[in-house]
Structure formats: C-alpha cells, structure tokens
Design a protein around this motif. Structure first.
Motif, PDB file in Angstrom:
ATOM      1  N   THR A 146     -35.498 -16.623  -6.128  1.00 36.83           N
ATOM      2  CA  THR A 146     -34.582 -17.236  -5.171  1.00 36.83           C
ATOM      3  C   THR A 146     -33.260 -16.490  -5.271  1.00 36.83           C
ATOM      4  N   SER A 148     -30.333 -17.756  -5.676  1.00 37.07           N
ATOM      5  CA  SER A 148     -29.487 -18.321  -6.743  1.00 37.07           C
ATOM      6  C   SER A 148     -29.951 -17.847  -8.124  1.00 37.07           C
ATOM      7  N   LEU A 235     -32.470 -12.421   0.713  1.00 35.97           N
ATOM      8  CA  LEU A 235     -33.013 -13.756   0.451  1.00 35.97           C
ATOM      9  C   LEU A 235     -32.141 -14.844   1.065  1.00 35.97           C
ATOM     10  N   ASN A 236     -30.825 -14.631   1.041  1.00 32.93           N
ATOM     11  CA  ASN A 236     -29.917 -15.595   1.663  1.00 32.93           C
ATOM     12  C   ASN A 236     -30.121 -15.659   3.175  1.00 32.93           C
ATOM     13  N   THR A 239     -33.885 -17.468   3.702  1.00 37.52           N
ATOM     14  CA  THR A 239     -34.033 -18.872   3.326  1.00 37.52           C
ATOM     15  C   THR A 239     -33.694 -19.843   4.459  1.00 37.52           C
ATOM     16  N   ALA A 242     -36.465 -19.714   6.997  1.00 36.56           N
ATOM     17  CA  ALA A 242     -37.675 -20.385   6.519  1.00 36.56           C
ATOM     18  C   ALA A 242     -37.545 -21.894   6.635  1.00 36.56           C
ATOM     19  N   ASN A 243     -36.362 -22.414   6.261  1.00 36.78           N
ATOM     20  CA  ASN A 243     -36.126 -23.856   6.365  1.00 36.78           C
ATOM     21  C   ASN A 243     -36.169 -24.319   7.820  1.00 36.78           C
TER      22      ASN A 243
END
Length: 270
Positions: A146, A148, A235-236, A239, A242-243
């Motif tokens: 992820t 984070s 990735l940021n 994400t 994807a959500n």
C-alpha cells in the motif's frame, strides 16, 4: 456609608490587579512560570515565535535528536539566562532522565554542569550506532503493498540514514548494503518491479562487469528511494480509482437487484 462587603470587594480587585502587574514584571525580567503549558507553548523572555520543546525520557535512542533540538532552541539562545535554561531543561525531562536532575536547584551556576552531566551519561555513539543499525535491520517487512506501508518504509529508512550521518559514519559509501537491506523489506510485487526497473536500465545502458566504475552497474540508495517515491505516487493514484470502481460496482449490483425485484412484483400484479 460604604458597607464592609463593598470595601472588601474593592480591596480584593485592587489586590488582584497589583498581583497581575507584579507577575508580568517578574516574568519579563526573570523567567516564565513553570508548568506543562510552558512546554507546549515555549516562548523566550523577548518576542519570539512559540516553539514546542522536545521531551526526553532517558531512552538512549532518543538522545541525539533531543540534544540537537534542545541545543538549537534553548542552549544556544543568548537571551536566556543560565538559570532559565536549566529550568527549561528540567521541564523537558521525564522518567529516569528527570530523576537524574530532580534535586538540582535552579541557579545560573548549576546549568552548565547539569547539561554536561546529561551529555556524559546519555551520549554513547557506539550504542547509538548499534541501535540505528538494528532499527534498519528489523523494520517490518511489507506483506501487502500500500502507499502508506511504502511511505513508512521510506521515511524510517531515511531517518536511520540521517541518524548515521549525524554520528559521522561514512554513509555515502554504504549504498550497496543500504539498498540490499531496504529491498529485503519490500513486498514481492515491489521487488519484482524494482528488478524489472534495473533490468530495463541494464538493457539501455549496457553496463559491463569489466567497467566497475560505471555508475549504472550498481543501484544507489538515491535511485531506490526515487523508485519507491514513484511507486507511492502511482499507488496513491490507483487507490481512489479502485475505491470508486468498487463503489460503482456496488451501486450497479444494488440497481440490478432493485430492477429485478420490480420486474417480479410487476409480473405478479398483472
């Protein structure tokens, strides 16, 4: 005729005003009053932006950062008297560190010996080195990638590197080792992407083992950090999408279910 109650109330307010004035004069000339509030809102005797004072509990791993901050904020401040600096020092200490200075009275003469005694007790470069290397070695491995998790790994790695630099270690020559250790903590997918990145670079630059001075032959820590920063940004970006897709799928499923229910009810009605 003025009643006893009125005279008492008047004397009370006059006394409060005089007391406030005396406190203001005292804090301007000498030092701020002690208390937990002073730590969160540290302000020098003259006009100066408020600063949060560092805290130290006696943990050797925290000493270097505390020492650097306290030196910059308080110890090197020429507008503070030695007694004021000692008061702030005692305010910044807790647990075993506070016990060490508990019975020292706040005077100008006591500040320098107390500060030097603290440095002598907690400044242990070899222990700091061992702690920093152990921290780097035992960083948790990322199991599921992820943004984070990668950010935590990057930040903690660079934090240790800076701590090693502060100890005067030749970190600039440790790239091979630092890259190896950091990559071991990456998740499987990130390691695969990293090796793909290096393989692609090898094809473009075509480095050879005969020319070991070629900077493209061995990756640097800087290159690894730049790669991870790029992966974090990707990735940021992925994400939220994807959500959003997941939310759209749920709405679509809900709408389909409602439509099917409406069709059954309508068919039954007719």
């Amino acid at each position: 005729m003025e009643s006893q109650h009125e005279r008492t109330e008047e004397n009370y307010h006059d006394g409060c005003a005089e007391l406030r004035e005396m406190i203001a004069r005292f804090t301007d000339i000498h030092m701020p009053l002690t208390g937990q509030t002073d730590i969160a809102n540290f302000q020098l005797p003259v006009q100066h932006p408020k600063t949060v004072l560092p805290m130290f509990s006696g943990a050797f791993a925290d000493w270097e950062s505390f020492c650097d901050l306290f030196t910059a904020i308080v110890d090197a401040e020429p507008r503070c008297s030695a007694a004021t600096k000692l008061q702030y020092l005692k305010m910044c200490l807790k647990d075993s560190a506070a016990e060490f200075v508990k019975n020292i009275s706040i005077t100008d003469a006591n500040y320098k010996p107390t500060w030097e005694a603290l440095k002598a007790r907690y400044s242990n470069p070899r222990l700091c080195l061992r702690t920093d290397l152990s921290t780097l070695k035992h960083l948790p491995k990322i199991m599921k990638v992820t943004a984070s998790e990668l950010r935590t790994l990057v930040d903690k790695t660079l934090q240790v590197v800076r701590a090693l630099e502060n100890l005067g270690r030749p970190v600039a020559t440790w790239d091979d080792w630092l890259v190896f250790i950091t990559v071991q903590h990456l998740d499987k997918e990130s390691r695969k992407s990293w090796e793909t990145h290096l393989s692609t670079k090898d094809v473009v630059s075509n480095p050879t083992l005969e020319d070991q001075s070629d900077p493209n032959l061995f990756p640097s820590l800087k290159e690894l950090m730049e790669f991870l920063e790029s992966r974090i940004r990707a990735l940021n970006m992925i994400t939220p999408i994807a959500n959003s897709d997941k939310g759209s799928a749920m709405v679509s499923k809900f709408s389909s279910s409602k439509a099917k229910s409406f069709y059954i009810e309508t068919k039954t009605f007719f």
